[in-house]
Write an enzyme that holds these catalytic residues in place. Structure first.
Site, PDB file in Angstrom:
ATOM      1  N   GLU A  57      54.639   5.602  32.018  1.00 55.53           N
ATOM      2  CA  GLU A  57      54.680   6.446  33.335  1.00 55.53           C
ATOM      3  C   GLU A  57      55.379   7.666  32.855  1.00 55.53           C
ATOM      4  OE1 GLU A  57      55.450   8.789  35.717  1.00 55.53           O
ATOM      5  OE2 GLU A  57      56.768   7.268  36.585  1.00 55.53           O
ATOM      6  N   CYS A  61      58.946  12.483  39.043  1.00 52.85           N
ATOM      7  CA  CYS A  61      57.949  12.806  38.216  1.00 52.85           C
ATOM      8  C   CYS A  61      56.805  13.260  38.942  1.00 52.85           C
ATOM      9  CB  CYS A  61      57.513  11.481  37.461  1.00 52.85           C
ATOM     10  SG  CYS A  61      57.221   9.997  38.286  1.00 52.85           S
TER      11      CYS A  61
END
Length: 458
Positions: free
Chosen positions: A229, A263
């Site tokens: 990720e 993120c």
């Protein structure tokens, strides 16, 4: 070698931790594997019961853990408390749904009397996690792996070492078997050795695309499963029919949540020409109203960045963008005084070739990009090497859903809302934002062995 954690709001040292030697770290891997060998034999319902207790343990220690996270990384205290609650909710969801998700499946193969698909643990899973969500990043992969029956190792970001060790203690006190979840306080060279350890069967990393490529290469050479990720520069589209006041609020939250260090924060705000001027005027005023200060104060809107080095990197990206033609509408300069603070910043005239367009700005800086129309806005949104999330602001909800499902090249899309993660929905990206999914029933099988058992006719 030692690690010293520092409070980014004050610059004061918090705690010093000694790193493990490679031999000591490998011994902990062996102990984790031994614990897994016993844990995997416990029933799904038994594992679920323990995981439910882990969630309660997190709630019982919420204030202590939240305060430590805020001291270590500068999160607003209310966000730290919410993070612990999210972690507990992940435990609840996994305990409730794990046994059914991992239950044996009966099949009717052509080459046998009957077939059984069983989801078995693969062994020890090694997680390398960042600092921006000191608890959530850990819980996200660890609970799913524990539910499957795996052992779990954690290398946490050095700046939140204390948070990782506190989670280990909470888990142990809540009844998780000794050594099954183990924190490794190690350097990067030792981390590579852990990836290569023969008892480590899976590796997951949350971090930059550069770190992801390094870990994927190390693990791939050894044929080890990875879930990555990675970063992103998520685009939020403000279309011609958007409610501008709603768009301003959603886009402000999307950019500034967690001090702009997430993120899946919105980073590029692609605004159609028809509403551009009104949006920018109101958006800049919203950013100017943000109160930056002590993250433990309940009336603070935004705390410091996690450390001064990352703040300096952000300033360099802003400066390069301005040199390339971007304009500062507000903010854009490091303030005087102690702490790693940076103001809420809006850049306009953002274009390809600037860091504000091409790269991930991991801090409270919004890049506003003008689009000719809705079609052009969608083109700009997909003009990125990243593909984690994104957003659409418009009144025609059905049209937004169609754009999200058929045209937005990302793993997640938010329509007229900003969100981070939810246990019910898969989380992950495409392109340079990585691969694999967590949450939503998908993550629980990432590190499971889908095993086929063929049974002959009676």
């Amino acid at each position: 070698m030692s690690i010293t954690t520092v409070n980014p709001a004050t610059g004061e040292d918090i705690e010093t931790y000694e790193t493990l030697s490679q031999d000591d770290a490998c011994a902990k891997v062996d102990a984790c594997h031994k614990a897994h060998s016993e844990w995997k034999l416990r029933s799904l319902e038994d594992r679920a019961s323990v995981i439910r207790d882990l969630g309660q343990g997190l709630r019982d220690n919420k204030e202590e853990l939240a305060q430590l996270m805020t001291r270590e990384v500068g999160k607003l205290i209310k966000d730290s408390r919410d993070e612990v609650e999210l972690c507990a909710a992940i435990c609840d969801y996994t305990a409730e749904n794990g046994p059914s998700e991992l239950a044996d499946q009966q099949r009717e193969p052509d080459n046998a009397g009957r077939g059984i698909v069983t989801f078995s643990p693969i062994g020890v899973v090694y997680g390398i996690q960042p600092w921006n969500f000191p608890a959530y990043q850990v819980i996200r992969y660890a609970i799913a792996s524990l539910m499957v029956g795996n052992g779990v190792l954690l290398k946490h970001a050095s700046i939140c070492t204390g948070s990782g060790l506190m989670i280990e203690r909470i888990f142990r006190d809540a009844g998780l078997p000794e050594d099954l979840f183990t924190v490794l306080v190690i350097d990067h060279d030792t981390s590579d050795a852990i990836i290569a350890h023969d008892k480590v069967r899976g590796v997951t990393l949350t971090g930059s695309d550069g770190a992801g490529k390094h870990v994927a290469e190390k693990a791939g050479k050894l044929l080890k499963k990875t879930v990555l990720e990675l970063g992103s520069n998520d685009a939020y589209l403000v279309l011609e029919d958007a409610d501008i006041d709603t768009a301003v609020e959603v886009c402000a939250q999307a950019r500034l949540y967690n001090n702009g260090q997430t993120c899946i924060n919105g980073k590029r705000f692609v605004v159609t020409d028809a509403v551009y001027d009104e949006f920018v005027e109101k958006y800049v005023e919203r950013f100017k109203s943000i109160k930056t200060g002590d993250p433990t104060a309940e009336d603070t809107d935004m705390g410091p960045m996690s450390n001064a080095d990352l703040r300096d990197d952000l300033q360099e990206q802003v400066d390069k963008s301005v040199s390339g033609g971007a304009k500062i509408a507000c903010g854009g300069a490091i303030p005087d005084g102690a702490g790693a603070f940076y103001p809420a910043t809006v850049l306009t005239d953002v274009a390809p070739g600037q860091p504000a367009y091409d790269d991930e700005l991991f801090g409270p800086v919004a890049s506003v990009i003008r689009a000719k129309d809705d079609e052009d806005a969608m083109r700009i949104a997909n003009d990125s090497r990243y593909g984690l999330g994104g957003g659409i602001l418009c009144k025609d909800e059905q049209r937004a859903i169609e754009l999200a499902s058929k045209h937005f090249d990302t793993g997640m899309v938010f329509i007229n809302v900003y969100g981070v993660a939810d246990p019910h929905m898969p989380f992950g990206g495409v392109k340079d934002s990585g691969y694999g999914r967590e949450h939503g029933g998908f993550g629980i099988k990432e590190f499971a062995n889908a095993k086929s058992i063929f049974v002959g006719p009676n």
